[in-house]
Design a protein around this motif. Structure first.
Motif, short mmCIF file in Angstrom:
data_model
loop_
_atom_site.label_atom_id
_atom_site.label_comp_id
_atom_site.label_asym_id
_atom_site.label_seq_id
_atom_site.Cartn_x
_atom_site.Cartn_y
_atom_site.Cartn_z
N GLU A 146 -6.12 -1.50 -4.01
CA GLU A 146 -6.52 -0.91 -2.74
C GLU A 146 -6.57 0.62 -2.80
O GLU A 146 -7.51 1.22 -2.29
N ASP A 147 -5.55 1.24 -3.38
CA ASP A 147 -5.50 2.71 -3.36
C ASP A 147 -5.56 3.35 -4.75
O ASP A 147 -5.47 4.57 -4.87
N ILE A 190 0.83 -1.20 0.00
CA ILE A 190 0.00 0.00 0.00
C ILE A 190 0.87 1.26 0.00
O ILE A 190 1.62 1.49 0.94
#
Length: 287
Positions: A270-271, A176
């Motif tokens: 995720e991001d 991440i």
């Protein structure tokens, strides 16, 4: 939101289904051409929880299911957890979901699994998007954070004895870039899904089932060279596990010139979900 609440929300967003006699779980949203998103390890379809609705919002049917042994899927002790075994099951899952042709998105070991399915079923593939994955089976070495799981005895201790706090820090470190986009409770949800039911025994079988041979690499390169559908590489450029060398090998296998580089690490879903979905939708629109 707690990890338990995050998992309850995830389960409510999808449904169970059965393929090849194995129960699994799928996120399935939207109308239009199906986009089948394959995850890797140590994650599950939960990784695509942000991507699937983004695809649906772009006029596509976003589909992400759990491989056997991971997420909310069954974990049969007699299943073939090799890449080839997971690839065969992927075909059964796609058929069980009523999908005749699809855009394929692969990530991590979902790459080798999906590549094999695509090579064996080229008439069912509309396009292929490769996200931070691998194709060089003969020379690939597991990242240091994942290697212990491949060693009998060590993997069991590493999986069961490592505190969740340490797992979370490793997940952020490797996966991440923008920590503000992924609360700690959501990373904990990944851990809970990994250990669910069998304490990760099936996951360890997957980690020890990598087909790291010259024959498998040759199969990938020769098979992908024959594709007639469009392909692209979308990559988290900050990935410490699968970096520039791996990206170049995937580009060479797919015979594509450019790539889309995102400010992300390994788990770019995720991001960078909107950017990932946007790239997939752009390729789909031109296919």
């Amino acid at each position: 939101m707690t990890a338990r609440e995050a998992l309850a929300e995830h389960e409510a967003a999808g449904r169970g289904f059965v393929a090849g006699g194995v129960g699994s779980f799928v996120l399935d949203q939207g109308e239009g051409d199906p986009v089948v998103c394959l995850h890797g390890v140590p994650v599950s379809a939960y990784l695509y929880r942000k991507v699937v609705p983004e695809l649906a919002g772009r006029g596509l049917r976003g589909v992400a299911f759990d491989f056997p042994g991971l997420g909310l899927a069954d974990r049969p002790t007699d299943f073939d957890y090799s890449w080839s075994g997971l690839s065969r099951w992927t075909g059964e899952a796609i058929e069980a979901l009523g999908i005749e042709r699809c855009h394929l998105v692969v990530h991590d070991i979902g790459g080798p699994v999906g590549f094999e399915w695509a090579i064996r079923n080229p008439d069912k593939v509309l396009s292929l998007t490769a996200l931070n994955t691998l194709v060089n089976a003969a020379t690939f070495h597991r990242p240091w954070t994942m290697h212990p799981f491949s060693i009998r005895g060590v993997g069991e201790v590493w999986l069961r004895g490592t505190p969740k706090f340490v797992f979370r820090q490793l997940f952020y470190l490797q996966g991440i870039a923008d920590r503000s986009a992924v609360p700690a409770t959501e990373v904990t949800a990944h851990i809970e899904l990994l250990r669910r039911g069998d304490n990760g025994e099936a996951f360890l079988k997957i980690m020890r089932g990598f087909e790291l041979t010259e024959a498998k690499e040759r199969f990938f390169f020769e098979g992908l060279a024959e594709r007639s559908y469009p392909a692209q590489v979308v990559w988290g450029r900050l990935d410490p596990a699968l970096g520039e060398e791996r990206r170049a090998e995937v580009k060479r296998a797919l015979r594509v010139e450019g790539e889309t580089l995102l400010p992300a690490k390994h788990f770019l879903q995720e991001d960078q979900a909107p950017a990932v979905a946007g790239a997939v939708a752009s390729l789909a629109a031109g296919s």
